[in-house]
Design an enzyme around this catalytic site. Structure first.
Site, PDB file in Angstrom:
ATOM      1  N   ASN A 117      25.911 -26.163  -3.608  1.00 57.37           N
ATOM      2  CA  ASN A 117      25.624 -24.932  -3.393  1.00 57.37           C
ATOM      3  C   ASN A 117      26.662 -23.492  -4.285  1.00 57.37           C
ATOM      4  O   ASN A 117      28.201 -23.775  -4.671  1.00 57.37           O
ATOM      5  CB  ASN A 117      25.630 -24.912  -2.256  1.00 57.37           C
ATOM      6  CG  ASN A 117      25.345 -23.101  -1.850  1.00 57.37           C
ATOM      7  OD1 ASN A 117      25.409 -22.401  -2.513  1.00 57.37           O
ATOM      8  ND2 ASN A 117      25.681 -23.160  -0.295  1.00 57.37           N
ATOM      9  N   THR A 148      23.444 -19.496   4.831  1.00 58.08           N
ATOM     10  CA  THR A 148      24.646 -18.380   5.248  1.00 58.08           C
ATOM     11  C   THR A 148      23.437 -16.810   4.841  1.00 58.08           C
ATOM     12  O   THR A 148      23.724 -15.761   5.713  1.00 58.08           O
ATOM     13  CB  THR A 148      25.609 -18.208   3.618  1.00 58.08           C
ATOM     14  OG1 THR A 148      26.566 -19.518   4.126  1.00 58.08           O
ATOM     15  CG2 THR A 148      26.154 -16.678   3.712  1.00 58.08           C
ATOM     16  N   GLY A 166      27.547 -26.801   7.070  1.00 56.67           N
ATOM     17  CA  GLY A 166      26.054 -28.153   7.105  1.00 56.67           C
ATOM     18  C   GLY A 166      26.503 -29.733   7.410  1.00 56.67           C
ATOM     19  O   GLY A 166      28.172 -29.773   6.723  1.00 56.67           O
ATOM     20  N   GLU A 192      27.669 -32.739   6.075  1.00 54.11           N
ATOM     21  CA  GLU A 192      27.840 -33.601   4.630  1.00 54.11           C
ATOM     22  C   GLU A 192      28.848 -34.190   4.143  1.00 54.11           C
ATOM     23  O   GLU A 192      29.168 -35.134   5.457  1.00 54.11           O
ATOM     24  CB  GLU A 192      29.167 -32.180   4.058  1.00 54.11           C
ATOM     25  CG  GLU A 192      29.118 -30.670   3.720  1.00 54.11           C
ATOM     26  CD  GLU A 192      30.621 -30.330   2.885  1.00 54.11           C
ATOM     27  OE1 GLU A 192      30.716 -29.102   2.846  1.00 54.11           O
ATOM     28  OE2 GLU A 192      31.366 -30.483   3.365  1.00 54.11           O
ATOM     29  N   SER A 200      24.282 -27.610   2.928  1.00 52.67           N
ATOM     30  CA  SER A 200      25.309 -27.202   1.929  1.00 52.67           C
ATOM     31  C   SER A 200      24.186 -26.737   1.317  1.00 52.67           C
ATOM     32  O   SER A 200      23.514 -27.686   0.634  1.00 52.67           O
ATOM     33  CB  SER A 200      26.264 -27.862   1.667  1.00 52.67           C
ATOM     34  OG  SER A 200      26.558 -26.344   0.840  1.00 52.67           O
ATOM     35  N   GLY A 201      24.134 -26.037   0.942  1.00 52.14           N
ATOM     36  CA  GLY A 201      22.644 -25.043  -0.062  1.00 52.14           C
ATOM     37  C   GLY A 201      21.463 -25.075   0.671  1.00 52.14           C
ATOM     38  O   GLY A 201      20.525 -24.858   0.003  1.00 52.14           O
ATOM     39  N   SER A 255      28.590 -21.400  -1.031  1.00 48.79           N
ATOM     40  CA  SER A 255      28.985 -22.639  -0.190  1.00 48.79           C
ATOM     41  C   SER A 255      29.638 -21.991   0.566  1.00 48.79           C
ATOM     42  O   SER A 255      30.675 -21.351   0.922  1.00 48.79           O
ATOM     43  CB  SER A 255      28.925 -23.657  -0.221  1.00 48.79           C
ATOM     44  OG  SER A 255      29.548 -24.942   0.537  1.00 48.79           O
ATOM     45  N   SER A 256      29.149 -22.085   1.733  1.00 47.36           N
ATOM     46  CA  SER A 256      30.575 -21.249   2.847  1.00 47.36           C
ATOM     47  C   SER A 256      31.536 -22.413   3.270  1.00 47.36           C
ATOM     48  O   SER A 256      30.608 -23.672   3.996  1.00 47.36           O
ATOM     49  CB  SER A 256      30.153 -20.991   4.326  1.00 47.36           C
ATOM     50  OG  SER A 256      28.855 -19.841   4.129  1.00 47.36           O
TER      51      SER A 256
END
Length: 844
Positions: free
Chosen positions: A203, A159, A429, A431, A154-155, A206-207
């Site tokens: 992030n 995306t 991703g 986590e 994440s981050g 973040s999605s």
């Protein structure tokens, strides 16, 4: 070489220069670090420090091109490119490594897109556009569907990478029609990001859901439409955010626009006024204008054909969720809760969704229990009522999200037949947080499946194909994460035990956890019980150990909302709300007169409640479909790397980067690429592609396989650069590019020959036309000259005499005119002088 890499706790690896020759059997290696520190480094003769590459190789754009391939060389090469050269992309064999710069870079314009269009992957600097072009080219060449799998923490920038990939396809494959399909495909991104992305501690964008977008192409390889599949929206974020986190962007965009005339009927205010948006204590993202983003969201809605009425209905639902979160639930004793009918936010919620306020107030605090003999209405405690309210909010948002995605898919539908597609996967991703719950468990499970797919494609299939083709190959050990997947999804695995516990009327998180302890502790090395906790369990994932807190697993897996509340929403006069919870599809006429919209999540009609699928089961099924889709396409991998946890531009934390490189398989790929043959062609493909390089004598051979062998031995002298298999030819890195260059040169020479002949023919034809014109001109000129020569001498004398006469006549006339002018001038002067003299005389 006299420089080596020494392990270091902070920087992972440090460069050192050997100051004294090392002899076999020496226990120490005498080295000097770059800061001048001298060190006696203890060494094991069986594991000497890795050598450092020569400076000329530092900064290579493909990690597999390094002379010494090992962890420190890869890490140093990435660091040099990222920190010193400000280059964020690097190849690692078939993988593109993308490091998030945390800064806007001018490398994604249309000029860059056109520069990469039509180029081979290794011809230009590494770029996300190069991967997109390779996928597009392979689709066009082989008529095979492609997938681009974008993965990372994440981050790390997944995306953004997926967004630029889709933009590339939209630019290079623009159709000639006026449908603007490409613009609509791109317009889907801002909308899904608004309703599915949020700020987390790692992030700002973040999605919080997975997305697989299939971009459809016709036989001309132009975009004709798209379709989007989403996975596991993080519904719990609607009602709860950790410290420094935000809810979904769309809520803050709506609050920032609350004072606009068009939104005043929603009766919203600042984000700080609502429980569901202020919980994380961070309602603003630095550098982000939520009000401007709201305008952009509305524009993209309109671009997809979703006009103002549709948008306002969506905003009504979102505003209703915010007001629902502010409904005050009071405790009446220990066993009961109540909601005042005068509650401002309850009334606004019911007004927006056109519900009966008294019923909603009653059934948020009571539940109906139906038995075979009677129906019992039981009051709920305040905590249970709050959970019921939050569950309702999550349910509404979940349906709204699915509905928006469904409407986007309808806007991206196409009338023609799909020829091929390229899928772009943008999924959460791996986590791990301080407290990991059901969402993190599902996310990490998905990443395990994706990692396994990567392993199968890059490692297992590679080795199996080499063995099948009788190519010499040294088997390489690699981490196979099938055991941890079995732990999660196999029979009597974690998910099945969770579903089993959910079916029990009195199932609890504690009972489920105890079953896990009984089944796996000391029996499965990948499952552990924390020493200091009886409410958690630990799983050894491919990337790291993660401790999950069992609290809330059952409730989130069941995903239940009291049936009475659903019935109230079904009775709503607000068509959108009522349609969400219908059992059958309902036509929503205010949006479209021709399209029937199904419920975003159709309720599974079953006489037995036990047959209802849990969230875990649905996710496992959708994940299986995703993996089947990916396995049926040619995958292309983009590994996104997060360079630091502080989101600082061009700052490189070696320890974090090394951890991610190891977890995402980049280092393993490098090891294989160094000693394998990454390019392969069947004999038929090679013959079809490179027959232009073959001589007439070689083509006279009847056996095509033998022709390929003969021509390849002539073109590439080093036989170590290729291997002949049963059905394919295997090439080392760079050899296919060399053959492509030879082919391109041959085609260029042929083109020049054709151009030469055509230009010669055109020039000859032009020359004949010019020659004919010249002959015609000469013919007339010679005729005129002959006529002039035929004039007699007498005519010439007469002409000369005429000229002499003209000369004398003109002279006579000019002289006479001059005399007249002279006489006139003298006369004028005489009169003038007389006048002046008389005037002077009179004066005197």
């Amino acid at each position: 070489y006299n420089r080596v890499w020494i392990p270091d706790k902070e920087e992972v690896w440090k460069s050192a220069e050997i100051t004294k020759n090392y002899k076999a059997g020496d226990r120490f290696l005498f080295v000097q670090l770059e800061d001048g520190t001298e060190l006696n480094y203890p060494v094991d003769p069986a594991a000497l420090p890795p050598l450092r590459n020569p400076d000329i190789l530092v900064g290579e754009n493909d990690l597999t091109a390094l002379s010494y391939l090992h962890d420190p060389a890869v890490l140093h090469n990435l660091k040099v490119r990222f920190v010193e050269s400000k280059l964020i992309y690097t190849y690692s064999g078939i993988i593109l490594v993308a490091i998030n710069p945390y800064k806007q870079l001018p490398i994604y314009g249309d000029a860059i897109i056109h520069a990469y269009s039509g180029q081979n992957m290794g011809d230009m600097d590494p770029h996300i556009f190069a991967v997109a072009e390779e996928a597009y080219k392979q689709m066009a060449r082989n008529n095979k569907n492609q997938s681009i799998i974008v993965s990372g923490e994440s981050g790390a920038g997944k995306t953004v990478s997926a967004r630029y990939t889709m933009r590339y396809f939209a630019t290079v494959s623009k159709s000639s029609s006026n449908a603007h399909v490409e613009d609509k495909v791109l317009a889907s991104n801002p909308i899904t990001e608004a309703v599915g992305n949020a700020k987390t501690t790692r992030n700002d964008n973040s999605s919080r859901f997975g997305k697989y977008t299939e971009i459809s192409f016709d036989q001309s390889y132009q975009i004709i439409g798209a379709n989007m599949r989403t996975y596991l929206l993080e519904k719990s974020r609607v009602v709860f955010q950790s410290e420094s986190e935000r809810n979904y962007h769309i809520f803050y965009q709506l609050c920032a626009s609350a004072m606009q005339p068009a939104f005043k009927h929603l009766k919203l205010g600042n984000a700080e006024e609502f429980n569901y948006t202020r919980m994380g204590g961070s309602t603003v993202i630095e550098g982000i204008d939520d009000r401007a983003n709201m305008v952009e969201t509305q524009k993209t809605f309109a671009l997809l054909g979703l006009k103002g009425d549709f948008q306002m209905d969506v905003f009504k639902m979102l505003a209703a969720i915010l007001h629902l979160g502010n409904v005050k639930i009071a405790a009446v004793g220990d066993e009961r809760a109540s909601i005042s009918l005068e509650d401002k936010h309850l009334n606004i919620f019911c007004e927006l969704l056109e519900l009966k306020c008294d019923k909603m107030a009653q059934w948020l605090c009571h539940r109906k229990i139906i038995t075979t003999s009677e129906t019992v209405i039981k009051p709920m405690t305040r905590a249970q009522s709050v959970n019921a309210r939050d569950a309702l909010a999550k349910k509404i948002y979940s349906h709204l999200f699915d509905f928006i995605v469904e409407k986007i898919n309808q806007a991206l539908q196409f009338p023609g037949k799909q020829h091929t597609f390229i899928g772009v996967l943008d999924i959460y991703g791996f986590e791990t947080f301080d407290v990991n719950s059901f969402e993190q468990f599902c996310i990490n499970y998905a990443n395990e499946k994706l990692q396994q797919q990567f392993n199968l494609h890059v490692f297992k299939l590679e080795q199996e194909e080499y063995m099948k083709e009788d190519i010499p190959w040294t088997l390489i050990d690699f981490y196979d994460n099938q055991p941890v997947i079995d732990l999660i999804e196999a029979k009597m695995g974690i998910l099945e035990l969770l579903d089993e516990e959910c079916l029990l009327p009195h199932g609890t998180d504690e009972n489920w956890l105890q079953k896990l302890y009984n089944n796996f502790v000391n029996k499965n090395a990948l499952f552990e019980k924390p020493r200091m906790s009886n409410t958690s369990f630990i799983i050894q994932h491919f990337a790291d150990k993660v401790e999950y807190k069992c609290e809330g697993f059952l409730e989130k897996n069941r995903d239940t909302v009291h049936e009475v509340l659903i019935e109230i929403l079904k009775d709503s006069k607000f068509h959108l709300c009522a349609n969400f919870f219908q059992d059958n599809p309902v036509s929503i006429s205010p949006f479209s007169s021709t399209i029937n919209i199904k419920s975003a999540r159709p309720v599974l009609k079953a006489p037995n409640k036990q047959l209802r699928l849990t969230v875990g089961s649905k996710f496992r099924n959708s994940l299986s479909l995703l993996m089947a889709t990916l396995n049926a396409t040619t995958p292309h991998y983009v590994r996104c790397i997060k360079p630091n946890d502080e989101k600082l531009p061009f700052e490189f934390d070696s320890k974090r980067v090394a951890q991610q490189l190891r977890a995402c398989g980049v280092l393993e790929t490098i090891r294989i690429s160094a000693q394998s043959y990454p390019s392969r062609w069947t004999y038929i493909e090679f013959f079809s592609r490179y027959s232009i390089l073959m001589t007439q004598l070689e083509l006279s051979i009847n056996d095509k396989k033998q022709i390929c062998k003969t021509v390849l031995q002539r073109l590439i002298q080093d036989c170590n650069q290729y291997q002949f298999g049963r059905t394919k030819i295997f090439f080392r890195a760079g050899q296919v590019a060399y053959l492509e260059k030879l082919r391109s040169d041959k085609l260029r020479h042929a083109c020049i020959m054709i151009q030469k002949c055509i230009r010669g023919w055109l020039q000859r034809r032009r020359f004949l036309r010019v020659k004919q014109a010249a002959v015609t001109i000469q013919q007339y000129f010679r005729g005129q000259r002959t006529v002039r020569q035929a004039i007699t001498a007498r005519a010439l004398k007469q002409t000369w005499a005429a000229i002499i006469i003209q000369k004398h006549c003109r002279g006579f006339l000019v002289r006479r005119l001059c005399q007249l002018i002279h006489v006139a001038a003298v006369t004028i002067q005489a009169y003038t002088r007389g006048y002046l003299a008389r005037k002077k005389y009179r004066k005197v």
